[in-house]
Design a protein around this motif. Structure first.
Motif, PDB file in Angstrom:
ATOM      1  N   MET A 190      14.659  26.085  15.530  1.00 40.47           N
ATOM      2  CA  MET A 190      15.161  26.937  16.582  1.00 40.47           C
ATOM      3  C   MET A 190      16.690  26.821  16.611  1.00 40.47           C
ATOM      4  O   MET A 190      17.250  25.749  16.489  1.00 40.47           O
ATOM      5  N   ALA A 191      17.374  27.963  16.795  1.00 41.53           N
ATOM      6  CA  ALA A 191      18.833  27.974  16.810  1.00 41.53           C
ATOM      7  C   ALA A 191      19.344  27.324  18.088  1.00 41.53           C
ATOM      8  O   ALA A 191      18.745  27.450  19.157  1.00 41.53           O
ATOM      9  N   LYS A 192      20.442  26.631  17.950  1.00 38.74           N
ATOM     10  CA  LYS A 192      21.026  25.950  19.102  1.00 38.74           C
ATOM     11  C   LYS A 192      21.741  26.980  19.975  1.00 38.74           C
ATOM     12  O   LYS A 192      22.531  27.780  19.486  1.00 38.74           O
ATOM     13  N   MET A 193      21.430  26.953  21.280  1.00 42.02           N
ATOM     14  CA  MET A 193      22.053  27.897  22.218  1.00 42.02           C
ATOM     15  C   MET A 193      23.297  27.290  22.817  1.00 42.02           C
ATOM     16  O   MET A 193      23.377  26.085  23.026  1.00 42.02           O
ATOM     17  N   GLN A 194      24.239  28.147  23.098  1.00 45.34           N
ATOM     18  CA  GLN A 194      25.465  27.703  23.755  1.00 45.34           C
ATOM     19  C   GLN A 194      25.196  27.584  25.254  1.00 45.34           C
ATOM     20  O   GLN A 194      24.519  28.414  25.845  1.00 45.34           O
ATOM     21  N   ILE A 195      25.726  26.533  25.862  1.00 48.57           N
ATOM     22  CA  ILE A 195      25.535  26.320  27.293  1.00 48.57           C
ATOM     23  C   ILE A 195      26.287  27.417  28.050  1.00 48.57           C
ATOM     24  O   ILE A 195      27.460  27.676  27.784  1.00 48.57           O
ATOM     25  N   PRO A 196      25.620  28.110  28.976  1.00 50.40           N
ATOM     26  CA  PRO A 196      26.287  29.175  29.737  1.00 50.40           C
ATOM     27  C   PRO A 196      27.385  28.606  30.624  1.00 50.40           C
ATOM     28  O   PRO A 196      27.364  27.428  30.982  1.00 50.40           O
ATOM     29  N   ILE A 197      28.327  29.482  31.003  1.00 48.75           N
ATOM     30  CA  ILE A 197      29.433  29.017  31.852  1.00 48.75           C
ATOM     31  C   ILE A 197      28.893  28.674  33.235  1.00 48.75           C
ATOM     32  O   ILE A 197      27.891  29.228  33.689  1.00 48.75           O
ATOM     33  N   SER A 198      29.583  27.783  33.890  1.00 49.19           N
ATOM     34  CA  SER A 198      29.166  27.359  35.231  1.00 49.19           C
ATOM     35  C   SER A 198      29.575  28.415  36.260  1.00 49.19           C
ATOM     36  O   SER A 198      30.414  29.283  35.997  1.00 49.19           O
ATOM     37  N   LEU A 199      28.984  28.307  37.422  1.00 50.25           N
ATOM     38  CA  LEU A 199      29.304  29.226  38.507  1.00 50.25           C
ATOM     39  C   LEU A 199      30.774  29.095  38.901  1.00 50.25           C
ATOM     40  O   LEU A 199      31.457  30.097  39.143  1.00 50.25           O
ATOM     41  N   GLU A 200      31.269  27.887  38.949  1.00 49.90           N
ATOM     42  CA  GLU A 200      32.675  27.661  39.305  1.00 49.90           C
ATOM     43  C   GLU A 200      33.608  28.330  38.302  1.00 49.90           C
ATOM     44  O   GLU A 200      34.593  28.959  38.675  1.00 49.90           O
ATOM     45  N   GLU A 201      33.284  28.188  37.005  1.00 49.20           N
ATOM     46  CA  GLU A 201      34.100  28.808  35.960  1.00 49.20           C
ATOM     47  C   GLU A 201      34.052  30.329  36.080  1.00 49.20           C
ATOM     48  O   GLU A 201      35.058  31.007  35.939  1.00 49.20           O
ATOM     49  N   PHE A 202      32.865  30.847  36.366  1.00 49.56           N
ATOM     50  CA  PHE A 202      32.721  32.290  36.517  1.00 49.56           C
ATOM     51  C   PHE A 202      33.555  32.789  37.694  1.00 49.56           C
ATOM     52  O   PHE A 202      34.230  33.812  37.603  1.00 49.56           O
ATOM     53  N   LYS A 203      33.530  32.074  38.817  1.00 55.19           N
ATOM     54  CA  LYS A 203      34.303  32.474  39.997  1.00 55.19           C
ATOM     55  C   LYS A 203      35.801  32.441  39.724  1.00 55.19           C
ATOM     56  O   LYS A 203      36.552  33.264  40.236  1.00 55.19           O
ATOM     57  N   LYS A 204      36.256  31.481  38.903  1.00 57.57           N
ATOM     58  CA  LYS A 204      37.678  31.394  38.558  1.00 57.57           C
ATOM     59  C   LYS A 204      38.123  32.608  37.738  1.00 57.57           C
ATOM     60  O   LYS A 204      39.242  33.063  37.868  1.00 57.57           O
ATOM     61  N   ARG A 205      37.229  33.105  36.889  1.00 58.04           N
ATOM     62  CA  ARG A 205      37.565  34.208  35.984  1.00 58.04           C
ATOM     63  C   ARG A 205      37.616  35.570  36.669  1.00 58.04           C
ATOM     64  O   ARG A 205      38.362  36.443  36.255  1.00 58.04           O
ATOM     65  N   ARG A 206      36.810  35.768  37.691  1.00 55.01           N
ATOM     66  CA  ARG A 206      36.715  37.108  38.264  1.00 55.01           C
ATOM     67  C   ARG A 206      37.867  37.401  39.219  1.00 55.01           C
ATOM     68  O   ARG A 206      38.391  36.521  39.896  1.00 55.01           O
ATOM     69  N   LYS A 207      38.236  38.676  39.234  1.00 52.95           N
ATOM     70  CA  LYS A 207      39.307  39.132  40.114  1.00 52.95           C
ATOM     71  C   LYS A 207      38.738  39.387  41.506  1.00 52.95           C
ATOM     72  O   LYS A 207      37.584  39.810  41.637  1.00 52.95           O
ATOM     73  N   PRO A 208      39.537  39.172  42.545  1.00 53.76           N
ATOM     74  CA  PRO A 208      39.029  39.418  43.906  1.00 53.76           C
ATOM     75  C   PRO A 208      38.850  40.919  44.155  1.00 53.76           C
ATOM     76  O   PRO A 208      39.501  41.753  43.522  1.00 53.76           O
ATOM     77  N   LEU A 209      37.967  41.246  45.090  1.00 56.30           N
ATOM     78  CA  LEU A 209      37.750  42.642  45.469  1.00 56.30           C
ATOM     79  C   LEU A 209      38.970  43.165  46.225  1.00 56.30           C
ATOM     80  O   LEU A 209      39.685  42.402  46.872  1.00 56.30           O
ATOM     81  N   ARG A 210      39.167  44.479  46.124  1.00 57.92           N
ATOM     82  CA  ARG A 210      40.309  45.106  46.791  1.00 57.92           C
ATOM     83  C   ARG A 210      39.824  45.985  47.935  1.00 57.92           C
ATOM     84  O   ARG A 210      38.724  46.518  47.887  1.00 57.92           O
ATOM     85  N   ASP A 211      40.687  46.156  48.933  1.00 62.76           N
ATOM     86  CA  ASP A 211      40.419  47.102  50.014  1.00 62.76           C
ATOM     87  C   ASP A 211      41.172  48.385  49.670  1.00 62.76           C
ATOM     88  O   ASP A 211      42.349  48.543  49.990  1.00 62.76           O
ATOM     89  N   VAL A 212      40.495  49.306  49.002  1.00 64.45           N
ATOM     90  CA  VAL A 212      41.129  50.522  48.499  1.00 64.45           C
ATOM     91  C   VAL A 212      41.635  51.392  49.647  1.00 64.45           C
ATOM     92  O   VAL A 212      42.711  51.977  49.552  1.00 64.45           O
ATOM     93  N   THR A 213      40.882  51.458  50.728  1.00 66.09           N
ATOM     94  CA  THR A 213      41.297  52.281  51.866  1.00 66.09           C
ATOM     95  C   THR A 213      42.633  51.796  52.412  1.00 66.09           C
ATOM     96  O   THR A 213      43.523  52.596  52.707  1.00 66.09           O
ATOM     97  N   LYS A 214      42.789  50.488  52.502  1.00 62.66           N
ATOM     98  CA  LYS A 214      44.047  49.922  53.000  1.00 62.66           C
ATOM     99  C   LYS A 214      45.188  50.198  52.019  1.00 62.66           C
ATOM    100  O   LYS A 214      46.290  50.558  52.425  1.00 62.66           O
ATOM    101  N   GLU A 215      44.912  50.059  50.721  1.00 60.59           N
ATOM    102  CA  GLU A 215      45.929  50.317  49.702  1.00 60.59           C
ATOM    103  C   GLU A 215      46.408  51.765  49.746  1.00 60.59           C
ATOM    104  O   GLU A 215      47.605  52.031  49.685  1.00 60.59           O
ATOM    105  N   VAL A 216      45.478  52.694  49.858  1.00 58.91           N
ATOM    106  CA  VAL A 216      45.833  54.118  49.900  1.00 58.91           C
ATOM    107  C   VAL A 216      46.619  54.421  51.167  1.00 58.91           C
ATOM    108  O   VAL A 216      47.619  55.142  51.131  1.00 58.91           O
ATOM    109  N   ALA A 217      46.189  53.864  52.290  1.00 56.72           N
ATOM    110  CA  ALA A 217      46.873  54.111  53.564  1.00 56.72           C
ATOM    111  C   ALA A 217      48.305  53.587  53.540  1.00 56.72           C
ATOM    112  O   ALA A 217      49.210  54.220  54.106  1.00 56.72           O
ATOM    113  N   GLN A 218      48.537  52.456  52.870  1.00 53.78           N
ATOM    114  CA  GLN A 218      49.884  51.897  52.806  1.00 53.78           C
ATOM    115  C   GLN A 218      50.831  52.753  51.966  1.00 53.78           C
ATOM    116  O   GLN A 218      52.030  52.743  52.189  1.00 53.78           O
TER     117      GLN A 218
END
Length: 163
Positions: free
Chosen positions: A1-29
């Motif tokens: 059986m082929a060796k699988m790579q360990i998936p990234i941790s939740l903490e690592e995933f959270k570090k990589r993702r960009k925060p959500l934006r408030d588009v309505t606020k951005e457009v209004a500004q």
């Protein structure tokens, strides 16, 4: 059986993702005061309240100038020149303002759609991380069964030998 790579941790995933934006606020500004005024007009003119104001004004104007005594009428019946002038003036002034407001609303809708796409892409990435974790756990479970000398297919079937 082929060796699988360990998936990234939740903490690592959270570090990589960009925060959500408030588009309505951005457009209004980004909007100027004249843009906000155009939006305000567009929002008010497109209501039943504005329609009723125009309807009542028209009925009263035309009714007065048709039914009032001749000496009290201020806009000659059947010509209604002054009423037509005011109505056309309202239309001429409101038409470009409404178009500007609708263009601004369209830009806002485009920004929201773009943001929705970003959110959907983020959700897809999160689902992929979850699937990688499940696949990794599945591989571990199959390895454990194999080391215990149990055939994974037999373990899942109803005819699996019981000891």
């Amino acid at each position: 059986m082929a060796k699988m790579q360990i998936p990234i941790s939740l903490e690592e995933f959270k570090k990589r993702r960009k925060p959500l934006r408030d588009v309505t606020k951005e457009v209004a500004q980004k909007m100027s005061s004249i843009d906000l005024f155009a939006l305000w007009i567009t929002d008010r003119v497109g209501t039943i309240g504005f329609f009723l104001i125009i309807l009542v004004w028209t009925v009263l104007w035309l009714g007065w100038n048709l039914l009032a005594p001749k000496e009290l009428q201020f806009d000659p019946p059947m010509g209604f020149v002054f009423w037509l002038f005011i109505s056309n003036l309202i239309q001429i002034l409101l038409m470009p303002l409404i178009m500007v407001g609708q263009n601004l609303q369209g830009k806002h809708a485009d920004a929201r759609a773009e943001n929705d796409l970003e959110v959907n892409i983020k959700a897809e990435e999160e689902i992929e991380v979850i699937l990688n974790h499940l696949e990794y756990q599945n591989t571990i479970l199959i390895s454990m069964l194999t080391k215990l000398g149990i055939n994974p297919d037999e373990a899942l079937s109803s005819r699996a030998p019981r000891e």
